[in-house]
Design an enzyme around this catalytic site. Structure first.
Site, mmCIF file in Angstrom:
data_model
loop_
_atom_site.group_PDB
_atom_site.id
_atom_site.type_symbol
_atom_site.label_atom_id
_atom_site.label_comp_id
_atom_site.label_asym_id
_atom_site.label_seq_id
_atom_site.Cartn_x
_atom_site.Cartn_y
_atom_site.Cartn_z
ATOM 1 N N LYS A 188 10.443 68.314 -48.582
ATOM 2 C CA LYS A 188 11.022 68.515 -49.916
ATOM 3 C C LYS A 188 12.068 67.426 -50.211
ATOM 4 O O LYS A 188 12.361 66.607 -49.349
ATOM 5 C CB LYS A 188 11.622 69.919 -49.990
HETATM 6 C C1 LIG Z 1 8.346 75.207 -50.115
HETATM 7 C C2 LIG Z 1 8.202 76.265 -51.127
HETATM 8 C C3 LIG Z 1 8.619 77.578 -50.906
HETATM 9 C C4 LIG Z 1 9.068 78.087 -49.569
HETATM 10 O O1 LIG Z 1 10.057 77.394 -48.944
HETATM 11 P P1 LIG Z 1 10.179 77.390 -47.352
HETATM 12 O O2 LIG Z 1 11.489 76.728 -47.127
HETATM 13 O O3 LIG Z 1 9.021 76.637 -46.808
HETATM 14 O O4 LIG Z 1 10.190 78.820 -46.902
HETATM 15 C C5 LIG Z 1 8.523 78.489 -51.952
HETATM 16 N N1 LIG Z 1 8.020 78.148 -53.148
HETATM 17 C C6 LIG Z 1 7.582 76.894 -53.382
HETATM 18 C C7 LIG Z 1 7.042 76.559 -54.720
HETATM 19 C C8 LIG Z 1 7.636 75.921 -52.382
HETATM 20 O O5 LIG Z 1 7.172 74.692 -52.621
#
Ligand SMILES: *Cc1c(COP(=O)(O)O)cnc(C)c1O
Length: 381
Positions: A188
């Site tokens: 991310k």
């Molecule tokens: C990455 C993501 C999540 C979850 O986040 P994690 O840190 O992997 O638990 C939830 N919603 C969206 C749209 C994501 O891209």
């Protein structure tokens, strides 16, 4: 050679500077690794950056979503509306409150965010909340959803997993609804490895989420460690969703470098958009959006109709360009088949055409050009 090294252009890439390594090393030597003062510092910095009243650091983005849904009072018998073109964590976190996910459609190839008209159509007397995703870091039409929610007496929660640094009308994504949920997963915009943050301007929601974050306990181990509390009570049946000092240290550093990260992404996105404009039948979504407002988490293209996406991805793989798909719609998964009772024509038509290209803050012009050249040649074959 690791997989990351073997790509000429990886999908995502982390830049690590000496300062970050030194900051983490200091905390490693410091003797307290679980949630403590560094987490509090990270929370304060994140709250300041988003102009939120409260920021709670959590173990991951999914935990942030779960806490926010619990704060909204979601439970058995309730429904929560969310786009199916989404990461499955969103639907899972709804399911784990006991509520049922109800999927809505997106606008189409030009805009992959939820269509507020279909959000409205998905609402029933059982709807408790709307889980609004800012897809790829592009702010969704949150005002329409807030209006709709006010009319229906329901709550809006923002899935801002793609949107650290994204703003709409100058206001940070994540601050419009009851709560905004961020993910700091490795690929991310603001990674800490695992990690997340939930922000809110609502004092009661913040207090509830804080309790659920740590087992429902009324004092923290850190307080007792310092002799500030001798015992505790347990007032709700909570979870261990805490973040630790090491990741909080990385997070605070990443928050400082986020503007540069997102500026690099904005530049790369603009270069992609210009270079891809001439490809017949290919759409780069969000072309009409305010590019400055986006966090540019994903660079997604909609391939020309009838193109074999698997073959295109295989050719790009051969050229050592990493690609992905965001997302296989949640309603297409086996375990959510029973939730797939609404027609989602835009999502179904788009799903086989979506392709995610590499983007990260320090991607070079040469890398962007290489991806475009390889994509063009893959489409011509
Ligand atoms: C990455 C993501 C999540 C979850 O986040 P994690 O840190 O992997 O638990 C939830 N919603 C969206 C749209 C994501 O891209």
């Amino acid at each position: 050679m690791s997989d990351v090294d073997s790509w000429r252009v990886p999908l995502a890439d982390l830049e690590v500077d000496e300062e970050l390594v030194e900051e983490v090393a200091r905390v490693v030597s410091g003797g307290w690794w679980s949630m403590g003062p560094r987490v509090e510092q990270f929370e304060a910095a994140f709250a300041a950056a988003t102009d939120a009243r409260h920021a709670l650091a959590v173990a991951n983005g999914t935990a942030a979503l779960h806490l926010a849904l619990l704060a909204a009072g979601c439970g058995p018998g309730d429904e929560v509306v969310l786009p199916s073109l989404n990461f499955v964590a969103a639907a899972n976190s709804i399911t784990h409150t006991g509520a049922t996910p109800v999927f809505c459609d997106v606008f189409g190839p030009d805009d992959l965010n939820a269509d507020p008209a279909d959000v409205a159509a998905a609402i029933t007397p059982r709807t408790k909340a709307i889980l609004a995703l800012h897809y790829g870091g592009y702010p969704c039409e949150i005002e329409s959803m807030l209006e709709l929610a006010a009319r229906e007496g329901i709550t809006v929660i923002e899935d801002a997993a793609h949107a650290p640094g994204a703003r709409r009308g100058g206001r940070a994504c994540g601050t419009f609804g009851l709560a905004g949920c961020f993910s700091f997963f490795s690929n991310k915009n603001m990674p800490t490895g695992e990690g997340g943050m939930v922000i809110t301007n609502d004092d009661d929601a913040a207090a509830r989420m804080k309790l659920y974050r740590s087992h429902g306990m009324t004092t923290l181990t850190w307080d007792r460690h310092r002799g500030h509390a001798a015992s505790y009570d347990v007032v709700v049946k909570g979870f261990n969703y805490r973040l630790d000092e090491l990741r909080a240290t990385i997070g605070e550093h990443r928050l400082r470098t986020l503007p540069a990260e997102n500026a690099g992404r904005l530049r790369a996105s603009a270069r992609y958009r210009e270079a891809l404009a001439g490809i017949d039948g290919l759409v780069v979504p969000f072309h009409a959006a305010d590019q400055q407002s986006s966090a540019h988490h994903l660079l997604v293209v909609v391939l020309p109709e009838g193109v074999d996406r698997g073959a295109v991805r295989a050719r790009l793989h051969e050229a050592r360009v990493q690609t992905s798909v965001h997302y296989p719609p949640i309603h297409s998964f086996t375990t959510y088949a029973e939730s797939a009772h609404r027609a989602l024509p835009q999502t179904d038509a788009l799903a086989p055409r979506l392709l995610t290209l590499p983007i990260f803050g320090h991607i070079t012009d040469e890398q962007v050009d290489l991806v475009v050249t390889e994509l063009r040649s893959a489409l011509e074959r």
